[in-house]
Structures are given as structure tokens and as C-alpha cells.
Design an enzyme around this catalytic site. Structure first.
Site, mmCIF file in Angstrom:
data_model
loop_
_atom_site.group_PDB
_atom_site.id
_atom_site.type_symbol
_atom_site.label_atom_id
_atom_site.label_comp_id
_atom_site.label_asym_id
_atom_site.label_seq_id
_atom_site.Cartn_x
_atom_site.Cartn_y
_atom_site.Cartn_z
ATOM 1 C CB THR A 16 -0.962 0.010 1.196
ATOM 2 O OG1 THR A 16 -0.227 -0.173 2.417
ATOM 3 C CG2 THR A 16 -2.007 -1.087 1.071
ATOM 4 C CG ASP A 55 2.803 -5.984 -5.824
ATOM 5 O OD1 ASP A 55 3.920 -6.537 -5.761
ATOM 6 O OD2 ASP A 55 2.170 -5.625 -4.815
ATOM 7 C CG HIS A 71 -2.589 -15.620 -3.898
ATOM 8 N ND1 HIS A 71 -2.970 -14.795 -2.854
ATOM 9 C CD2 HIS A 71 -2.822 -16.883 -3.471
ATOM 10 C CE1 HIS A 71 -3.420 -15.538 -1.857
ATOM 11 N NE2 HIS A 71 -3.342 -16.805 -2.196
ATOM 12 C CB CYS A 98 -2.239 -19.847 -23.287
ATOM 13 S SG CYS A 98 -3.458 -21.056 -23.883
ATOM 14 C CB CYS A 152 -0.540 -24.276 -24.811
ATOM 15 S SG CYS A 152 -0.336 -22.542 -25.309
ATOM 16 C CB SER A 181 -0.855 -11.347 5.351
ATOM 17 O OG SER A 181 -1.875 -12.279 5.054
ATOM 18 C CB SER A 182 -6.215 -9.755 6.342
ATOM 19 O OG SER A 182 -6.408 -10.518 5.152
ATOM 20 C CG ASN A 213 -1.966 -6.675 9.019
ATOM 21 O OD1 ASN A 213 -1.591 -6.379 7.891
ATOM 22 N ND2 ASN A 213 -3.247 -6.872 9.319
ATOM 23 C CG ASP A 225 3.896 2.800 7.965
ATOM 24 O OD1 ASP A 225 3.057 3.024 7.088
ATOM 25 O OD2 ASP A 225 5.123 2.717 7.737
#
Length: 254
Positions: free
Chosen positions: A32, A108, A125, A133, A136, A200-201, A225, A242
Site C-alpha cells: 500500500t 504486483d 497467488h 494461456c 498451453c 497480511s490479514s 499488520n 506502519d
């Protein structure tokens, strides 16, 4: 920074000083500071757009078109983002041998931009900075996809080789987790001496299970966090502040 946070940063500095095979587990809160919006906070991406399920993406070209529309609408945020203080600190500790690797939920590419080599990074993720694709595996750069998308009245591009659907190289809801990444993340987690859960939450499974796994295998668990998580009570150290401030302060004390 209040006295309690300063004391916690000093404690974190001591943990980092003794860390020899740590693992950093990072989430959206780390990015963020770089201008990448998170997903669950008020005004976050998922409060504005319901996530598109993988099955819907596969079966409905209108859903594919909407997924690409959203991706290109976010292009300014992703393309203009640079690594923040947290990314740079983690890259520094990785290069110095204190971290064995980084496991991230982020898509990101900012860890790579901070100097983290691909072989030391596990992207649970996936990555939104390129596409593949689904049939393939052929890789496509986003500039090419966008040119095709906009040149043909927002028509969804298909793979030039096999005709399969092209999707950002991310993991959507309902899509199987990448097996190689999960195996590597488990290996790092079980072998680490310190597990740093940062930004991370800790609510998205199965990724959220890694802090618990690390703790069960004897690691010191640190959670940094802005908001509380459901695993705060089992952590050895919890800091709600922070991330950049905390990591910089801890680095200066260790």
C-alpha cells in the site's frame, strides 16, 4: 511512534539479529505504501468489484472481458508502483543471508523490482504483470494483450498457438493453487527459525495456514499488520503499525 511500538521494534530488532533462516510471508499491506490498493479494506478492490470466479472466467467470455477491463483500469497503479521501504528491507535481509526466502500473496511484482531473485521468491497467488494461456502455458506480455483488447472493440484475445483463453498469471477464486509454489512454501516454512507475517490479514486459505505451520515447527512467529489478525494470540510478537516504519526502526536497533 509511541513508546509501546518503539519497544516492540526493539524486540523485533533482537529477533532479527539472531535470525539465520527466516521466512517473510507478505500480503497486500506491504504494497500500500507503493500505491497498490489492497483488497479488503474500505474502498479496497473487492469492495468495489466482486471477484470473478475462475469457473465464470472459463465459461463466459463476458466475464473474461470484464476481468481484462478491470486489469487495464488498474494499470496506472501497477505500472507506476515502485518498491516501498518494506520491500527494500526484506531484499536487504535476503541478500545478507538472514532470510532463506520470501513467500508472498502479492501479485504486483514489487519484490522482484526490489532485487529479490525469482528462485528466492514464492508467489502463491501468481503475478499480474504478464499473462499466460490457460491451455498451453504460452506467455503473453500485457502490452500485446491490451493492444488486441482495445483494437477489437474490447474483444477477449485468445492464444495464437492453441486458441485457449489468455488470463493474467494470477490465481483466481476457484482456481487450483500452484502445486510447485505450495510445495516450496511448505518447505521454507517448516525449516525456518523466524516467520515474519507482514501486511497480511491472514484470512485467505490455504495461504493463511503457513504462520500456524511455522509455529508448530518451532519457529518464532512475528505478525506485523495495521489491523489485528485471528492469529495474533499465538504469535510471539505482534505489532500493529506502519510496516515501513516498523521494519526501518527494527533494522536500526538490531
Amino acid at each position: 511512534m509511541d513508546d509501546d511500538i518503539k519497544a516492540a521494534c526493539t524486540e523485533l530488532g533482537a529477533i532479527l539479529a539472531g535470525m539465520r533462516r527466516g521466512v517473510a510471508f507478505t500480503g497486500a499491506g506491504l504494497s500500500t505504501e507503493s500505491g497498490i490498493p489492497d483488497f479488503r479494506s474500505p474502498g479496497g478492490l473487492w469492495t468495489r468489484n466482486k471477484p470473478i470466479d475462475y469457473g465464470a472466467f472459463l465459461s463466459d467470455r463476458a466475464m473474461r472481458r470484464e476481468a481484462w477491463r478491470r486489469r487495464f483500469a488498474m494499470e496506472e497503479a501497477f505500472a507506476g508502483a515502485a518498491p516501498g521501504r518494506g520491500h527494500r528491507r526484506l531484499a536487504q535481509w535476503l541478500a545478507g543471508g538472514q532470510l532463506a526466502g520470501i513467500v508472498t500473496q502479492n501479485i504486483d511484482g514489487l519484490h522482484q523490482a526490489s532485487g529479490v531473485p525469482d528462485e528466492r521468491l514464492v508467489e502463491l497467488h501468481g503475478n499480474t504483470t504478464y499473462a499466460t494461456c490457460l491451455d498451453c502455458g504460452e506467455r503473453y506480455e500485457l502490452d500485446w494483450v491490451r493492444q488486441r483488447f482495445e483494437a477489437h472493440a474490447l474483444a477477449v484475445p485468445d492464444c495464437l498457438d492453441c486458441g485457449g483463453p489468455i488470463k493474467t498469471a494470477t490465481i483466481s477464486f476457484g482456481q487450483p493453487m500452484p502445486r510447485t509454489a505450495m510445495v516450496r512454501a511448505h518447505e521454507l516454512t517448516r525449516a525456518c527459525d523466524v516467520f515474519l507475517a507482514i501486511g497480511s490479514s491472514l484470512v485467505v486459505w490455504p495461504a493463511a495456514g503457513f504462520p500456524v505451520e511455522a509455529k508448530r515447527h518451532g519457529a518464532t512467529l512475528v505478525i506485523i499488520n495495521r489491523e489485528p489478525t485471528e492469529f495474533d494470540e499465538i504469535a510471539d510478537l505482534v505489532i500493529h503499525a506502519d510496516i515501513g516504519d516498523v521494519l526501518d526502526a527494527a533494522a536500526e536497533t538490531k
